[in-house]
Design a protein around this motif. Structure first.
Motif, mmCIF file in Angstrom:
data_model
loop_
_atom_site.group_PDB
_atom_site.id
_atom_site.type_symbol
_atom_site.label_atom_id
_atom_site.label_comp_id
_atom_site.label_asym_id
_atom_site.label_seq_id
_atom_site.Cartn_x
_atom_site.Cartn_y
_atom_site.Cartn_z
ATOM 1 N N THR A 12 44.005 25.894 -75.002
ATOM 2 C CA THR A 12 43.537 24.792 -74.148
ATOM 3 C C THR A 12 43.560 25.268 -72.692
ATOM 4 N N GLY A 13 42.721 24.624 -71.880
ATOM 5 C CA GLY A 13 42.626 25.058 -70.479
ATOM 6 C C GLY A 13 42.006 26.439 -70.379
ATOM 7 N N ALA A 14 41.017 26.699 -71.260
ATOM 8 C CA ALA A 14 40.434 28.056 -71.340
ATOM 9 C C ALA A 14 39.247 28.240 -70.401
ATOM 10 N N SER A 15 38.934 27.217 -69.590
ATOM 11 C CA SER A 15 37.755 27.350 -68.721
ATOM 12 C C SER A 15 38.073 28.051 -67.407
ATOM 13 N N SER A 16 39.347 28.278 -67.112
ATOM 14 C CA SER A 16 39.683 28.968 -65.857
ATOM 15 C C SER A 16 41.110 29.508 -65.902
ATOM 16 N N GLY A 17 41.455 30.264 -64.891
ATOM 17 C CA GLY A 17 42.835 30.706 -64.661
ATOM 18 C C GLY A 17 43.492 31.422 -65.822
ATOM 19 N N ILE A 18 44.710 31.008 -66.126
ATOM 20 C CA ILE A 18 45.524 31.687 -67.149
ATOM 21 C C ILE A 18 44.869 31.567 -68.531
ATOM 22 N N GLY A 19 44.336 30.380 -68.842
ATOM 23 C CA GLY A 19 43.710 30.165 -70.158
ATOM 24 C C GLY A 19 42.497 31.062 -70.350
ATOM 25 N N ALA A 91 46.488 23.888 -70.980
ATOM 26 C CA ALA A 91 45.832 22.986 -70.022
ATOM 27 C C ALA A 91 46.888 22.212 -69.248
ATOM 28 N N GLY A 92 46.689 22.089 -67.965
ATOM 29 C CA GLY A 92 47.676 21.348 -67.180
ATOM 30 C C GLY A 92 47.218 21.190 -65.752
ATOM 31 N N ARG A 93 47.923 20.318 -65.032
ATOM 32 C CA ARG A 93 47.594 20.056 -63.636
ATOM 33 C C ARG A 93 48.878 19.929 -62.843
ATOM 34 N N SER A 141 54.752 26.442 -69.719
ATOM 35 C CA SER A 141 55.523 25.566 -68.835
ATOM 36 C C SER A 141 55.356 26.080 -67.400
ATOM 37 N N SER A 142 56.446 26.214 -66.686
ATOM 38 C CA SER A 142 56.417 26.707 -65.297
ATOM 39 C C SER A 142 57.867 26.950 -64.895
ATOM 40 N N ILE A 143 58.054 27.755 -63.849
ATOM 41 C CA ILE A 143 59.440 27.892 -63.377
ATOM 42 C C ILE A 143 59.980 26.542 -62.883
ATOM 43 N N GLY A 186 55.519 31.934 -62.810
ATOM 44 C CA GLY A 186 55.919 31.659 -61.427
ATOM 45 C C GLY A 186 54.659 31.312 -60.652
ATOM 46 N N ARG A 187 54.237 32.271 -59.795
ATOM 47 C CA ARG A 187 53.009 32.032 -59.022
ATOM 48 C C ARG A 187 51.921 32.974 -59.530
ATOM 49 N N ILE A 188 50.866 32.390 -60.042
ATOM 50 C CA ILE A 188 49.786 33.166 -60.629
ATOM 51 C C ILE A 188 48.499 32.840 -59.861
ATOM 52 N N GLN A 189 47.683 33.876 -59.615
ATOM 53 C CA GLN A 189 46.438 33.693 -58.831
ATOM 54 C C GLN A 189 45.400 32.918 -59.633
ATOM 55 N N THR A 190 45.447 31.593 -59.514
ATOM 56 C CA THR A 190 44.456 30.722 -60.179
ATOM 57 C C THR A 190 44.132 29.585 -59.212
ATOM 58 N N ASP A 191 43.324 28.651 -59.682
ATOM 59 C CA ASP A 191 42.967 27.490 -58.852
ATOM 60 C C ASP A 191 43.958 26.335 -59.006
ATOM 61 N N GLY A 210 51.272 30.758 -52.125
ATOM 62 C CA GLY A 210 51.968 31.189 -53.345
ATOM 63 C C GLY A 210 50.994 31.719 -54.381
ATOM 64 N N GLN A 211 49.908 30.969 -54.598
ATOM 65 C CA GLN A 211 48.913 31.389 -55.599
ATOM 66 C C GLN A 211 48.104 32.571 -55.080
ATOM 67 N N ALA A 212 47.717 32.513 -53.789
ATOM 68 C CA ALA A 212 46.901 33.596 -53.216
ATOM 69 C C ALA A 212 47.610 34.941 -53.349
HETATM 70 N N1 LIG Z 1 48.945 29.330 -61.592
HETATM 71 C C1 LIG Z 1 50.229 29.146 -61.444
HETATM 72 O O1 LIG Z 1 50.811 29.557 -60.429
HETATM 73 C C2 LIG Z 1 51.012 28.446 -62.519
HETATM 74 C C3 LIG Z 1 52.412 28.488 -62.427
HETATM 75 C C4 LIG Z 1 53.176 27.861 -63.402
HETATM 76 C C5 LIG Z 1 52.551 27.217 -64.450
HETATM 77 N N2 LIG Z 1 51.199 27.178 -64.529
HETATM 78 C C6 LIG Z 1 50.593 26.470 -65.661
HETATM 79 O O2 LIG Z 1 49.580 27.240 -66.254
HETATM 80 C C7 LIG Z 1 48.642 26.381 -66.900
HETATM 81 C C8 LIG Z 1 47.239 26.823 -66.544
HETATM 82 O O3 LIG Z 1 47.020 26.598 -65.167
HETATM 83 P P1 LIG Z 1 46.180 27.603 -64.244
HETATM 84 O O4 LIG Z 1 47.107 28.158 -63.241
HETATM 85 O O5 LIG Z 1 45.349 28.492 -65.056
HETATM 86 O O6 LIG Z 1 45.304 26.527 -63.438
HETATM 87 P P2 LIG Z 1 43.735 26.142 -63.493
HETATM 88 O O7 LIG Z 1 42.910 27.326 -63.171
HETATM 89 O O8 LIG Z 1 43.623 24.916 -62.663
HETATM 90 O O9 LIG Z 1 43.498 25.815 -65.033
HETATM 91 C C9 LIG Z 1 43.799 24.570 -65.606
HETATM 92 C C10 LIG Z 1 43.052 24.456 -66.921
HETATM 93 O O10 LIG Z 1 43.381 23.197 -67.510
HETATM 94 C C11 LIG Z 1 42.183 22.514 -67.833
HETATM 95 N N3 LIG Z 1 42.336 21.076 -67.669
HETATM 96 C C12 LIG Z 1 42.705 20.406 -66.544
HETATM 97 N N4 LIG Z 1 42.655 19.094 -66.750
HETATM 98 C C13 LIG Z 1 42.231 18.913 -68.023
HETATM 99 C C14 LIG Z 1 41.951 17.765 -68.825
HETATM 100 N N5 LIG Z 1 42.090 16.531 -68.348
HETATM 101 N N6 LIG Z 1 41.553 17.954 -70.095
HETATM 102 C C15 LIG Z 1 41.388 19.202 -70.600
HETATM 103 N N7 LIG Z 1 41.635 20.319 -69.903
HETATM 104 C C16 LIG Z 1 42.039 20.173 -68.619
HETATM 105 C C17 LIG Z 1 41.142 23.035 -66.838
HETATM 106 O O11 LIG Z 1 39.825 22.938 -67.369
HETATM 107 P P3 LIG Z 1 38.737 21.808 -67.013
HETATM 108 O O12 LIG Z 1 38.852 21.501 -65.564
HETATM 109 O O13 LIG Z 1 37.454 22.477 -67.418
HETATM 110 O O14 LIG Z 1 39.075 20.660 -67.897
HETATM 111 C C18 LIG Z 1 41.538 24.494 -66.743
HETATM 112 O O15 LIG Z 1 40.945 25.228 -67.778
HETATM 113 C C19 LIG Z 1 48.998 24.964 -66.481
HETATM 114 O O16 LIG Z 1 49.726 24.314 -67.502
HETATM 115 C C20 LIG Z 1 49.903 25.171 -65.273
HETATM 116 O O17 LIG Z 1 50.824 24.113 -65.104
HETATM 117 C C21 LIG Z 1 50.421 27.778 -63.579
#
Ligand SMILES: NC(=O)c1ccc[n+]([C@@H]2O[C@H](COP(=O)([O-])OP(=O)(O)OC[C@H]3O[C@@H](n4cnc5c(N)ncnc54)[C@H](OP(=O)(O)O)[C@@H]3O)[C@@H](O)[C@H]2O)c1
Length: 265
Positions: A12-19, A91-93, A141-143, A186-191, A210-212
């Motif tokens: 899940t959340g495969a459209s961007s970032g970590i997924g 997937a997460g926000r 999860s997350s830190i 921790g901090r990963i380069q995503t949106d 942090g992300q940058a």
């Molecule tokens: N990046 C970091 O620094 C960091 C650190 C700790 C934990 N995390 C965790 O890593 C996971 C992935 O985050 P990311 O950093 O890769 O951020 P991201 O680029 O914002 O990715 C979030 C993903 O979740 C999907 N998503 C968001 N709302 C959704 C909804 N309502 N229904 C279905 N899908 C939804 C988005 O796709 P759509 O918009 O297409 O739905 C996107 O694919 C999250 O759980 C986040 O909490 C990230």
């Protein structure tokens, strides 16, 4: 799960970032992929790239912000695709919002997407995994699932909830061949910071430092796959920011000093 070739992996959340990075990394291992998120266009772009490495990659788009609908959706996916070998609840926000200014509706939204939907999907795949005595559930999860942090109250709470749920599930499955891994980036380069929910209900819209300056998503995905192959129970993924987990645990006074000096902007 040592070999990933021909394993069915649902991300899940495969459209961007970590997924997205995970989808490419699993595709390169020859896994069969199911990709979920809301943005169908982006998912199809990811699907096309994955299909350069694997012959099975399907898109099942869904909005996971309502866990009841997520459960119905998950049951449909399982019925259609059969057994899932690995479920990655990614997937997460995040949030950028002071607790005192955050409407309850926003707190609920974050819990629904980050906590209730992952458990709804887990409940849909678990019976098949237990019946086959084979499967792996991964919770991203997350830190901040280990400590509180300003502007992240409900986000941190949702990740603490993930920690409690999947740790308990792992204990219940101790005598089954179904693994549970909790990944704490921790901090990963995503949106993630750009997409974070503010008190107004709008997205934060800014790439935080942090992300940058964080770890790149491909390296993060590589470390997650390594953890899955090694059946790790819990893994921290990131750089020096991971120290905060240990500071919180072993030097709580120092943790308090650090978090109370964080600017609320
Ligand atoms: N990046 C970091 O620094 C960091 C650190 C700790 C934990 N995390 C965790 O890593 C996971 C992935 O985050 P990311 O950093 O890769 O951020 P991201 O680029 O914002 O990715 C979030 C993903 O979740 C999907 N998503 C968001 N709302 C959704 C909804 N309502 N229904 C279905 N899908 C939804 C988005 O796709 P759509 O918009 O297409 O739905 C996107 O694919 C999250 O759980 C986040 O909490 C990230």
């Amino acid at each position: 799960m040592k070999h990933l070739k021909n394993k069915t992996v649902w991300i899940t959340g495969a459209s961007s970032g970590i997924g997205e990075a995970l989808a490419y990394a699993f595709a390169k291992q020859g896994a069969k992929l199911i990709l979920t998120a809301r943005n169908v266009g982006r998912l199809e772009e990811v699907q096309n790239k994955c299909l350069q490495h694997t012959d099975f990659c399907k898109v099942h788009a869904a909005d996971l912000s309502n866990a009841d609908l997520a459960q119905e959706f998950a049951q449909r996916v399982v019925k259609q695709e059969g057994k899932i070998d690995i479920l990655i609840n990614n997937a997460g926000r995040s949030t950028r919002s002071l607790a005192k200014e955050t409407p309850l509706e926003n707190d609920r939204q974050i819990m629904e997407l980050n906590y209730f939907s992952p458990i709804a999907l887990t409940k849909a795949v678990l019976p098949g995994m237990i019946a086959e005595q084979n499967g792996h559930i991964v919770a991203i999860s997350s830190i901040v699932g280990k400590f509180g942090f300003p502007l992240r109250s409900s986000y941190s709470a949702s990740k603490h909830a993930i920690q409690g749920y999947f740790e308990s599930l792992r204990a219940e499955l101790a005598n089954d061949q179904v693994k549970v891994s909790i990944i704490l980036p921790g901090r990963i380069q995503t949106d993630v910071s750009k997409n974070a929910l503010t008190s107004s209900g709008q997205a934060h819209g800014k790439l935080d430092d942090g992300q940058a300056n964080g770890m790149d998503a491909a390296t993060c995905a590589h470390q997650i796959i390594k953890a899955i192959k090694a059946d790790k129970r819990e893994v921290l993924v990131g750089r020096k920011e991971l120290l905060m987990v240990y500071i919180h645990k072993f030097f709580p006074f120092l943790y308090r000093r650090i978090v109370t000096k964080i600017k609320h902007t």
